[in-house]
Design a protein around this motif. Structure first.
Motif, PDB file in Angstrom:
ATOM      1  N   GLU A  42       0.844  -1.194   0.000  1.00 18.20           N
ATOM      2  CA  GLU A  42       0.000   0.000   0.000  1.00 18.20           C
ATOM      3  C   GLU A  42       0.883   1.249   0.000  1.00 18.20           C
ATOM      4  O   GLU A  42       1.662   1.470   0.925  1.00 18.20           O
ATOM      5  CB  GLU A  42      -0.915  -0.007   1.218  1.00 18.20           C
ATOM      6  N   THR A  43       0.752   2.041  -1.036  1.00 15.41           N
ATOM      7  CA  THR A  43       1.532   3.275  -1.161  1.00 15.41           C
ATOM      8  C   THR A  43       0.699   4.459  -0.673  1.00 15.41           C
ATOM      9  O   THR A  43      -0.513   4.333  -0.478  1.00 15.41           O
ATOM     10  CB  THR A  43       1.933   3.509  -2.624  1.00 15.41           C
ATOM     11  N   ALA A  72       0.549   5.132  -6.588  1.00 18.00           N
ATOM     12  CA  ALA A  72       0.857   3.788  -7.097  1.00 18.00           C
ATOM     13  C   ALA A  72       1.611   3.843  -8.425  1.00 18.00           C
ATOM     14  O   ALA A  72       2.606   3.130  -8.617  1.00 18.00           O
ATOM     15  CB  ALA A  72      -0.426   2.977  -7.246  1.00 18.00           C
ATOM     16  N   THR A 115       5.522   2.690  -9.019  1.00 20.26           N
ATOM     17  CA  THR A 115       5.776   1.647 -10.015  1.00 20.26           C
ATOM     18  C   THR A 115       6.838   2.086 -11.013  1.00 20.26           C
ATOM     19  O   THR A 115       7.782   1.339 -11.316  1.00 20.26           O
ATOM     20  CB  THR A 115       4.469   1.296 -10.754  1.00 20.26           C
ATOM     21  N   ASP A 148      -4.330   2.225  -4.507  1.00 22.42           N
ATOM     22  CA  ASP A 148      -3.042   2.704  -4.006  1.00 22.42           C
ATOM     23  C   ASP A 148      -2.023   1.582  -3.821  1.00 22.42           C
ATOM     24  O   ASP A 148      -0.963   1.791  -3.221  1.00 22.42           O
ATOM     25  CB  ASP A 148      -3.243   3.442  -2.671  1.00 22.42           C
ATOM     26  N   CYS A 149      -2.331   0.415  -4.344  1.00 23.78           N
ATOM     27  CA  CYS A 149      -1.435  -0.731  -4.174  1.00 23.78           C
ATOM     28  C   CYS A 149      -0.522  -0.925  -5.382  1.00 23.78           C
ATOM     29  O   CYS A 149      -0.883  -0.607  -6.515  1.00 23.78           O
ATOM     30  CB  CYS A 149      -2.244  -2.010  -3.956  1.00 23.78           C
ATOM     31  N   ILE A 150       0.645  -1.455  -5.104  1.00 25.61           N
ATOM     32  CA  ILE A 150       1.544  -1.921  -6.151  1.00 25.61           C
ATOM     33  C   ILE A 150       1.848  -3.393  -5.882  1.00 25.61           C
ATOM     34  O   ILE A 150       1.791  -3.854  -4.741  1.00 25.61           O
ATOM     35  CB  ILE A 150       2.855  -1.110  -6.211  1.00 25.61           C
ATOM     36  N   SER A 205       1.361  -1.519 -11.111  1.00 25.12           N
ATOM     37  CA  SER A 205       0.483  -0.584 -10.413  1.00 25.12           C
ATOM     38  C   SER A 205      -0.951  -1.088 -10.446  1.00 25.12           C
ATOM     39  O   SER A 205      -1.440  -1.540 -11.485  1.00 25.12           O
ATOM     40  CB  SER A 205       0.551   0.799 -11.067  1.00 25.12           C
ATOM     41  N   ALA A 218      -3.380   1.023  -9.748  1.00 29.18           N
ATOM     42  CA  ALA A 218      -4.140   2.272  -9.794  1.00 29.18           C
ATOM     43  C   ALA A 218      -5.490   2.144 -10.503  1.00 29.18           C
ATOM     44  O   ALA A 218      -6.466   2.784 -10.091  1.00 29.18           O
ATOM     45  CB  ALA A 218      -3.296   3.369 -10.448  1.00 29.18           C
TER      46      ALA A 218
END
Length: 385
Positions: A321-322, A327, A331, A352-354, A343, A345
């Protein structure tokens, strides 16, 4: 006498129109899914043809597969070997007497066969985000798909799933667990709820089952839920190219699939590979366990040494979680630093995850470099705010 090429002309009544291969193929392109095969191959090739050193355990199994293949008589299908391997799989999975196993060539093939056998003229229900080839396969077969929602964080929305079951009465409810792309494992209670409230089959893609905390938890549901079907392959355990997999469920369901296939379930080459994989199952499971331990170590290191956190994972990848809206930026920077990353996104519930593969962070030095890069990126975001 009819011309040898006369069948290539279409009679439209008053006109005879020559068959056009280019027009025919163009029409097929318009009718097919927008999935871009070339881009997919470009993206996947580095992962599928990586030059990383193959672990010793997998090389041992490779040699066993090669030895089995060298002994094959390729003039027949060796039904006896297929039957013996299916029996072994029944025993290893402690399946109830009411269930059977059928060998096959992987998850997508199983899905096609199940859809053709049970869902023609009906529909399939699946999560709004799941394995991307599910939708492509159903579209290819002309089978309608409907989707139920995920909540924030990638959890399955039970209330919406039940509402969609009642609204669409699907022939098949389909999902993967442990799940790609969310990395989560569906709660057993959720699977039981689906199986209890549907008039159709509940089909589970368990391609990541060896990475799960309890790889056999759903096998135990087969005795009480006769509409539950499990699909498995060894592709995520380092043997995607073997094309070996199996499907298990109530014997009546498996018998329908056998009937559809006309008696031959799998190539002798796949059987030879599968035999080696099952005979070395403990070695393979130990290898996967070590991968899971490294995954968990990477996850814990991220959470201990950076300001970031990870979602729970029972797969071979991690979702980090960024900070909000970062994201894509994370990335881009990680890829530029030589760390493969995706990403999320475009996914509203995981925007918000990568996604990173712990296997691409191969040692402590690479991990330190990765953590430092994450810290630099996170600090850069904080400074901007």
């Amino acid at each position: 006498m009819m011309s040898p090429v006369s069948h290539l002309f279409l009679n439209t009544g008053s006109h005879t129109v020559p068959f056009s291969l280019s027009d025919f193929c163009q029409a097929a392109q318009h009718q097919r899914t927008p999935f871009n095969l070339e881009k997919f191959i470009d993206y996947r090739t580095p992962q599928l043809e990586g030059s990383d050193t193959r672990p010793e355990a997998l090389m041992h199994i490779d040699k066993c597969i090669q030895r089995n293949i060298s002994k094959l008589n390729l003039s027949n299908y060796n039904i006896k070997a297929i039957t013996e391997l299916e029996t072994t799989l029944r025993e290893k999975n402690n399946l109830p007497d009411s269930c059977s196993v059928m060998l096959g060539s992987g998850i997508n093939t199983f899905l096609e066969e199940l859809s053709l056998a049970f869902a023609k003229g009906r529909s399939v229900l699946l999560p709004e985000f799941d394995y991307f080839l599910f939708g492509i396969t159903l579209e290819k077969l002309g089978i309608q798909s409907n989707k139920f929602k995920l909540t924030n964080g990638g959890h399955w929305d039970t209330a919406d799933a039940l509402a969609k079951l009642q609204e669409h009465d699907p022939a098949i409810t389909l999902l993967s667990t442990p799940n790609n792309p969310t990395s989560r494992t569906a709660p057993v209670e959720f699977i039981e709820t689906l199986a209890t409230h549907t008039n159709g089959l509940v089909v589970i893609d368990e391609v990541y089952h060896l990475f799960a905390d309890d790889p056999h938890v759903l096998c135990r549901l087969l005795e009480t839920h006769e509409n539950l079907v499990l699909m498995r392959s060894m592709s995520k355990a380092g043997f995607a190219a073997t094309g070996f997999g199996y499907i298990t469920g109530n014997t009546k369901i498996i018998s329908c699939l056998r009937q559809l296939k006309g008696g031959t379930t799998i190539s002798p080459l796949n059987v030879a590979a599968g035999k080696a994989l099952i005979e070395n199952h403990d070695l393979l499971a130990a290898h996967v366990k070590s991968c899971c331990q490294w995954r968990d170590h990477v996850k814990n290191s991220i959470e201990q040494h950076t300001a970031l956190s990870c979602l729970p994972s029972e797969t071979d990848f991690l979702l980090i979680e960024t900070p909000a809206g970062q994201a894509d930026a994370f990335t881009t920077h990680l890829i530029e630093a030589g760390i493969p990353c995706i990403s999320y996104a475009p996914m509203p519930q995981l925007t918000d995850c990568i996604r990173v593969m712990p296997s691409s962070i191969s040692d402590a030095i690479t991990l330190c470099h990765f953590l430092q890069k994450l810290n630099d990126l996170a600090e850069g975001v904080l400074q901007k705010t």
